[in-house]
Design an enzyme around this catalytic site. Structure first.
Site, PDB file in Angstrom:
ATOM      1  N   ASP A 219       0.888  -1.295   0.036  1.00  5.72           N
ATOM      2  CA  ASP A 219      -0.107  -0.092   0.039  1.00  5.72           C
ATOM      3  C   ASP A 219       1.084   1.208   0.123  1.00  5.72           C
ATOM      4  O   ASP A 219       2.039   1.285  -0.093  1.00  5.72           O
ATOM      5  CB  ASP A 219      -0.811   0.086   1.146  1.00  5.72           C
ATOM      6  CG  ASP A 219      -1.985   0.955   1.056  1.00  5.72           C
ATOM      7  OD1 ASP A 219      -3.113   0.523   1.479  1.00  5.72           O
ATOM      8  OD2 ASP A 219      -2.207   1.747   0.091  1.00  5.72           O
TER       9      ASP A 219
HETATM   10  C1  GLC Z   1      -4.096   4.321  -0.390  1.00  3.98           C
HETATM   11  C2  GLC Z   1      -4.969   3.228   0.081  1.00  3.98           C
HETATM   12  C3  GLC Z   1      -5.085   2.354  -1.161  1.00  3.98           C
HETATM   13  C4  GLC Z   1      -4.870   3.119  -2.367  1.00  3.98           C
HETATM   14  C5  GLC Z   1      -3.464   3.340  -2.298  1.00  3.98           C
HETATM   15  C6  GLC Z   1      -3.138   4.057  -3.732  1.00  3.98           C
HETATM   16  O1  GLC Z   1      -3.551   5.146   0.907  1.00  3.98           O
HETATM   17  O2  GLC Z   1      -4.970   2.573   1.487  1.00  3.98           O
HETATM   18  O3  GLC Z   1      -6.568   1.548  -0.837  1.00  3.98           O
HETATM   19  O4  GLC Z   1      -4.949   1.802  -3.461  1.00  3.98           O
HETATM   20  O5  GLC Z   1      -3.268   4.087  -1.086  1.00  3.98           O
HETATM   21  O6  GLC Z   1      -3.992   5.261  -3.761  1.00  3.98           O
END
Ligand code: GLC
Length: 746
Positions: free
Chosen positions: A273
């Site tokens: 993430d």
């Molecule tokens: C965010 C989220 C995730 C998302 C990623 C990219 O913090 O937790 O679900 O896909 O970052 O935006």
């Protein structure tokens, strides 16, 4: 991984598996270590790594993918540099969170789950994929598959609710919608099963907080949607932010290697993430960036999202012999294989004229309207107040969300999205052009703590409403209602009140909405409550005092039309709750599939688990009303006794006993009465949404076999199917009473 050996896609033959691996090995042969590390690096398109321009990073092959960029022309510019100027000419993947629509916005995933219609979810994500790909996006960070049983957790809006059976069906449907069955299809995008795993159980519903789950809970409840996505061919996974049993998911070898790769055979690639690799230091797990890179890579994180921890440390770790080039190659292979399978080397660019043509296709908004109609849940309809007559001449539409495009589209819009939804007010006015439809917003509603991502929101911020202005708005709203024959209250949550970093302690209607609802109801006119929200709400007063309540969720671009379709009877609502509605945020986590305890709710001595309030949900899982009525009868089990490993058929008849055509979602629940472990008092094991004309009867058929009757046992430390007695229920929600017995013997 869907290795479609040789099947023909829309434009070019998909390379056969042997050709793919030959091309990948040839690329690896000639790539430098720096380039290989580049493929493991996902650069932030919003904020480029300090000191280096996007062009420089791409030109040296420093990023195999880019996220948080949503600019078709810019995609082609950067792709041209990658293909023509970088050492090996490897195309870049452009990735973005396309969660419930790119330009045509569909109901939020929790709403789609409320349709209990996987086909509708598949169609929604196929439209989202078509539009996103036409914009130049190759990879979406969806579907989000986190089971959520705590409505305080803001990200409950992004998933399919509390149940693994419904969640697994929605997971597979969304993967099919995003990816299709051919990665080279130019109208599809890579899907991403996220957030692996257990994120929805963050303690207290507090986003990002630690998660403590037993292996039985993980395997019986939180894993099934991910396994369903994998079985449907999902190309990528994303590891979750939080500590799972004190080990961050992005550094969790058991999760990412033992389970995901060794046990499940996942052959795609996994992205952390956002900043998740670098944050292993912040979480007190890794000593420093070098340690974080080492442990994330060893754990099985292929791609470092936006933290640059891999690009800063992996080369040094290889030089120190802590990571071998072979281990790097192992992580790079699936990324290159996917790019070959997608045909990116042959077709790296996007036609910059395509998006507007695709978005204009009428079937896109038609699909969005249908999805919104099928997702809405009728929670109350005392005296048959709904549907309202189209002859209404004098309506008041009241509430801070009634004319809000942002609240209608909901959370998780793509970067740069300009709101374009049909609001509830607009939908009602369009449906009754002759009527006088007055509108008053009443007091505005706000988060107590501003959203940390608010800084990215470029929309002009209105000044916070003063208490005096709020009071004036309150009185105006009551006065507007007083002048009408029927009042439609549109209340709930703003889009930034659910989603990421949007957890809350209470589930009450924010601000003075409940007070306004009570003041308007006191006028003695017919009142309909339409909810726009991304989580269950404790609408206790409304549930007792407002005759008609429609849960519309965050219904998307066509939301206002879909609400009007239902309010005025053009559509009969058939949605069911994918998550129960607690009476208070303090009751969360609350879910139906609990074990019995020594004082079960069926006990005559059972009153409530709390002495100060009932602990039953305000509305149970699977609940939803209709403008017609249904009868479910004639429950039959093909055998009253089977052996472990055998399968039994469960059938019943569902009849429309009312005056209008409608959909019923017939649900099958089981309870294993004893066994190696205590088992939940009810578990959903099958469902079917059935359309019936008045008086029509249709059979529904389910099967119960080892897949449905086995579970991972804490006691046995493995998967087992007990010989035991089972209750079987079929009905229209999780309180179903139509019952049969089944005995399973050795
Ligand atoms: C965010 C989220 C995730 C998302 C990623 C990219 O913090 O937790 O679900 O896909 O970052 O935006």
């Amino acid at each position: 991984m869907n290795m479609n050996a040789g099947t023909k896609s829309g434009t070019a033959a998909v390379p056969a598996e042997t050709e793919v691996s030959e091309r990948v090995e040839a690329l690896l042969e000639r790539m430098s270590l720096e380039e290989k590390i580049g493929q493991l690096t996902q650069a932030s398109g919003a904020v480029w790594t300090a000191g280096e321009s996007a062009e420089d990073i791409i030109r040296k092959g420093g990023a195999g993918s880019v996220l948080w960029l949503n600019d078709t022309k810019r995609f082609n510019e950067l792709q041209k540099i990658a293909v023509e100027e970088s050492p090996s000419g490897i195309p870049v993947l452009f990735a973005l969170d396309v969660i419930h629509g790119y330009r045509t916005i569909f109901p939020v995933p929790l709403a789609m789950a409320a349709s209990w219609d996987p086909a509708a979810a598949e169609q929604a994500q196929a439209v989202a994929a078509r539009e996103a790909r036409a914009a130049g996006i190759h990879w979406t960070f969806g579907p989000m598959l986190d089971i959520a049983r705590d409505a305080r957790w803001g990200r409950i809006v992004e998933g399919a609710g509390e149940d693994p059976c419904l969640g697994a069906a929605m997971a597979a449907a969304q993967v099919r919608g995003f990816q299709g069955d051919d990665l080279s299809d130019p109208e599809r995008v890579l899907a991403c099963a996220k957030h692996f795993a257990g994120y929805g159980a963050s303690e207290g519903g507090r986003d990002y907080d630690p998660v403590h789950l037993s292996e039985a809970q993980l395997r019986n409840v939180y894993f099934p949607p991910f396994q369903a996505a994998l079985k449907a061919g999902v190309a990528t996974f994303m590891s979750a932010y939080m500590d799972l049993n004190n080990v961050p998911a992005s550094g969790n070898c058991w999760l990412l290697r033992d389970v995901l790769r060794e046990e499940w055979g996942f052959a795609g690639f996994l992205v952390s993430d956002a900043f998740g690799v670098g944050n292993l230091v912040v979480e007190g797990f890794a000593r420093d960036g070098r340690d974080a890179a080492l442990r994330a890579l060893k754990a099985g994180v292929n791609v470092d999202m936006a933290s640059a921890t891999y690009s800063e440390n992996l080369a040094g770790l290889v030089e120190s012999d802590l990571i071998s080039v072979g281990e790097i190659d192992e992580m790079v292979r699936p990324i290159l294989a996917t790019k070959v399978q997608m045909g990116l080397f042959e077709r790296p660019y996007v036609d910059e004229t395509l998006l507007e043509e695709v978005v204009a296709r009428p079937e896109h908004r038609q699909a969005a309207r249908l999805a919104a109609q099928r997702s809405m849940v009728l929670l109350r309809n005392e005296g048959g107040l709904l549907p309202l007559s189209k002859e209404q001449k004098n309506i008041a539409v009241i509430g801070p969300l009634a004319d809000s495009m942002v609240a209608t589209e909901g959370s998780w819009m793509v970067f740069g999205h300009k709101p374009g939804a049909v609001t509830v007010l607009q939908g009602i006015r369009a449906r009754l052009p002759e009527a006088n439809v007055a509108y008053a917003p009443g007091p505005k509603i706000y988060r107590d703590f501003p959203h940390p991502f608010g800084e990215f929101d470029t929309a002009a911020k209105e000044p916070i409403q003063t208490p005096e202005a709020a009071e004036a708005a309150f009185q105006t709203a009551v006065a507007t209602a007083r002048g009408a024959d029927v009042v439609i209250m549109v209340l709930g949550e703003e889009a930034d009140m659910a989603g990421e970093f949007a957890s809350r302690g209470s589930l009450d209607l924010p601000g003075r909405q409940d007070e306004l609802l009570q003041a308007v109801t006191a006028l003695g006119k017919p009142v309909v409550l339409v909810l726009l929200n991304g989580r269950p709400l404790s609408i206790n007063w409304a549930a007792e005092n407002v005759p008609a309540i429609l849960e519309a969720w965050e219904p998307g671009t066509e939301g206002g039309h879909a609400v009007a379709d239902i309010l005025f009877g053009d559509v009969n609502p058939g949605g069911k709750l994918p998550v129960c509605f607690p009476r208070s945020g303090s009751h969360a986590p609350l879910y139906y599939a609990r074990t019995l305890t020594h004082l079960p709710e069926s006990s005559p001595r059972y009153l409530s688990r709390y002495w100060d309030s009932p602990t039953t949900p305000l509305y149970p899982f699977g609940f939803g009303l209709s403008y017609t009525t249904f009868a479910i009868a004639n429950l039959k089990v093909s055998a009253s006794q089977i052996k472990v490993g055998q399968t039994v058929a469960v059938t019943a008849d569902v009849t429309n006993t009312g005056p209008v055509t409608g959909d019923e979602v017939v649900q099958l629940y089981i309870h294993q009465q004893w066994g190696s472990d205590s088992r939940p008092m009810r578990e959903l094991k099958g469902f079917a949404r059935v359309t019936l004309q008045p008086g029509e009867t249709k059979p529904v058929r389910f099967s119960l076999g080892p897949d449905e009757l086995s579970y991972w046992s804490t006691n046995a430390k493995g998967w087992i199917q007990d010989a035991a007695a089972f209750d079987i229920w079929i009905g229209s929600d999780s309180l179903a009473t139509l019952h049969a017995d089944l005995e399973v013997i050795q």
